[in-house]
Design an enzyme around this catalytic site. Structure first.
Site, PDB file in Angstrom:
ATOM      1  N   HIS A  74      69.266  17.538  -7.634  1.00  0.00           N
ATOM      2  CA  HIS A  74      68.307  18.385  -7.148  1.00  0.00           C
ATOM      3  C   HIS A  74      67.297  18.517  -8.283  1.00  0.00           C
ATOM      4  O   HIS A  74      66.187  19.018  -8.106  1.00  0.00           O
ATOM      5  CB  HIS A  74      68.825  19.864  -6.618  1.00  0.00           C
ATOM      6  N   GLU A 105      94.276  32.499 -11.176  1.00  0.00           N
ATOM      7  CA  GLU A 105      95.517  32.035 -10.553  1.00  0.00           C
ATOM      8  C   GLU A 105      95.958  30.869 -11.256  1.00  0.00           C
ATOM      9  O   GLU A 105      96.308  29.957 -10.904  1.00  0.00           O
ATOM     10  CB  GLU A 105      95.033  31.483  -9.120  1.00  0.00           C
TER      11      GLU A 105
END
Lengths: 264, 384
Positions: free
Chosen positions: B338, B363
């Site tokens: 982009h 986690e």
């Protein structure tokens, strides 16, 4: 009450349509198929009526094996069961042939109400529901944007979209209604709905079981002959103005926007 | 081997894709910018069964298999990682942990309320001074009559400020170390329980993250989850599910990066042709596609093991490690495709990068995943 919804599976609105080499149809590979968006309003309406008044909802659809995906979507939304008109003999039916096949499937169900989308977004003909109503000798109300059940439960007052306003019609059941955008907000299928849908019955109905003959449906019966399909014209390339005085270029652009593009 | 999805899995993908595009994605930018929690979206997800997908029907869930669960998580993750992380904690860390370790009474009492979205759940393992070394819990639980008295603090807890129910891990006997740990079901309205929202996160800004403070919280003995001494096992089994959900969400994020990059590269013209026609741009897009497919297959492999009830810890660690690292790389590449526009929030890829960043931390960091995989391969634990 018993409500039948007629369903059509159509290419997704965002699908890129390519013609076959013989220009007699479209390339079906790589197309994403969906439930005709207007039919979603019919399914939603059937479910709301059932939730309020009780009864049974049946979805009827004609087409090859792939159309069961759209039928399962309707069952996942909450429809009770399906009838699938499935026979090579039905292929290439025109609107009359399609309506005959649907009528043959629907008649034994003796429904109080038949709901359809106002039109299918592929061929945009909006003919099948009207022919279906004639074949079943039922009144029809098309392009329904609002529906109120009558106190007797055997009629409805419907608002039809017409040019510049609405027409209010009372109709006695059994009747055929075609549903327009705005009638309701179709629900999403739920996960439990999807899991339940796989156990719901979709009854296949071939030509022989339908009681029709090969002359009633399919290409042979078609009163419409497609000569060829034409692709949309290629978008003309954009016009570029450069190497001129800016005020001159602006004048030319404004002139074209006004006269050619007609957007200002 | 069968790589085809079942008809139900396809229908679930279609439903989740549509819901994500219509109900989640449109507000993602604003929710991110203003740190708005997706209450309205969760309200719509509840009745559709999205908030308790893999929970069995008898406990109010939708009874999805684990691959269908991953598919739904992917689609949500493709639209908005903040909503996905809310679901990962609510479903995988909270509900699936209760499903595995809860007594029949606990399951019947809590799961239907959680699965319907009536209440949200959270998972209180991390503490201010306890992250990767999860066994070293400072929060204490002392038995007093028929109650446990909890004291301590939990940090970086997703959903903390929104959850009515928290699974809290605590030390019952310091001398026993990891074998003294226990898990408790703690209700928000317990006296001494309070939360504080954390603001100013780099990513996942529409999700709720907070601190839980426990001051002489008296929890009924009946709210012990599993047995005393099983706390660490409860936590690790919860993470097996949480990591799976994070991995699936990361697959969705990679897909979002690829789709945004392909669309932009075909539109953006430089040197007289769309940049999609340049080999170096195609290289980045090809890399995104390859990592998306590889990550998805690793997730489905772990899902297959879960469906069969076979050990999946290693497969899940592999999927989580690969997917989250690949998601970061994909988001970096998406910004590169982009150019300057990707650096502003006019396009979603800068959000993708910020959201991807935490997935290699929470986690279990990537390093923890590597140590678990390494221990499995060598038979030697490098943890302590």
């Amino acid at each position: 009450m018993k409500i039948v919804v007629c369903l059509k599976q159509t290419p997704d609105t965002e699908a890129t349509i390519k013609l076959t080499a013989d220009k007699q149809g479209i390339e079906e590979q790589n197309i994403k198929w969906v439930m005709n968006p207007y039919d979603e309003y019919a399914v939603e309406q059937a479910l709301r009526l059932k939730e309020k008044h009780g009864g049974e909802t049946v979805v009827v659809c004609m087409g090859p094996d792939r159309v069961t995906e759209a039928m399962r979507t309707a069952l996942a939304m909450g429809m009770d069961k399906g009838v699938h008109l499935k026979d090579d003999a039905f292929a290439h039916s025109d609107a009359t042939g399609t309506a005959k096949a649907l009528a043959a499937a629907i008649k034994p169900l003796s429904p109080d109400l038949i709901l359809c989308g106002r039109q299918a977004i592929d061929w945009d003909m909006a003919q099948v529901p009207a022919i279906l109503a004639e074949l079943l000798d039922m009144p029809q109300v098309t392009v329904v944007a609002k529906m109120e059940m009558g106190a007797d439960g055997k009629s409805a007052v419907c608002n039809r979209r017409i040019e510049g306003g609405e027409e209010v019609v009372e109709v006695k059941f059994p009747a055929v209604l075609t549903c327009d955008k705005g009638l309701n907000e179709p629900r999403y299928a739920s996960l439990p709905g999807i899991m339940k849908a796989k156990k719901k019955e979709i009854k296949p109905l071939g030509l022989a079981e339908s009681g029709l003959s090969a002359n009633d449906v399919g290409k042979a019966s078609s009163k419409v002959q497609i000569l060829e399909y034409l692709p949309l014209p290629e978008r003309p390339p954009g016009k570029v103005f450069k190497e001129q005085e800016t005020p001159d270029m602006v004048k030319q652009v404004v002139k074209l926007l006004r006269e050619e593009a007609k957007i200002i | 081997m069968d790589f085809d999805l079942t008809d139900e899995q396809k229908a679930i993908r279609e439903l989740a894709r549509r819901f994500a595009d219509e109900e989640i994605a449109p507000s993602a930018k604003e929710r991110d910018e203003k740190e708005i929690f997706p209450d309205e979206i969760l309200k719509k997800m509840g009745p559709l069964g999205f908030l308790g997908g893999p929970i069995p029907k008898e406990y109010g869930g939708a009874g999805l298999d684990y691959i269908a669960h991953a598919i739904l998580t992917e689609e949500v993750g493709r639209a908005c990682s903040s909503v996905r992380t809310t679901l990962s904690v609510h479903i995988s860390l909270a509900q699936l942990t209760i499903l595995k370790w809860g007594s029949e009474a606990q399951k019947k009492h809590w799961l239907p309320r959680l699965a319907s979205g009536e209440i949200l759940g959270c998972f209180g393992l991390t503490e201010p001074d306890t992250g990767s070394d999860a066994a070293n819990q400072k929060t204490t639980a002392l038995k007093k009559g028929d109650r446990w008295i909890l004291n301590g603090a939990k940090m970086w807890i997703s959903n903390a400020g929104k959850a009515e129910l928290a699974i809290i891990f605590a030390q019952t006997d310091k001398s026993k170390g990891a074998k003294g740990l226990a898990a408790f079901l703690v209700e928000r309205n317990t006296p001494g329980y309070s939360t504080r929202d954390i603001h100013g996160k780099l990513g996942m800004r529409s999700s709720n993250t907070g601190e839980i403070i426990l001051e002489d919280c008296a929890v009924p003995a009946a709210n012990l989850l599993g047995e005393v001494g099983q706390g660490f096992k409860v936590a690790m089994s919860g993470l097996d599910h949480g990591r799976y959900s994070v991995a699936a969400g990361s697959v969705g994020l990679i897909q979002a990066c690829r789709e945004a990059s392909v669309a932009y590269a075909k539109e953006r013209v430089q040197f007289g042709k769309p940049i999609a026609g340049f080999q170096l741009v195609q290289e980045m897009i090809a890399r995104m596609r390859v990592s998306e497919d590889a990550a998805r297959l690793l997730v489905y492999q772990a899902g297959h093991l879960k469906n069969r009830g076979r050990p999946d810890t290693i497969a899940t660690c592999i999927a989580k490690y690969f997917s989250t690292e690949a998601a970061q790389q994909a988001a970096m590449d998406a910004i590169q495709v982009h150019g300057g526009y990707g650096y502003s929030n006019e396009y979603p890829v800068e959000r993708y990068l910020r959201d991807a960043r935490v997935a290699t931390l929470y986690e279990g960091t990537s390093q923890i995943q590597q140590l678990i995989i390494g221990r499995h391969e060598t038979g030697i634990s490098a943890f302590v």
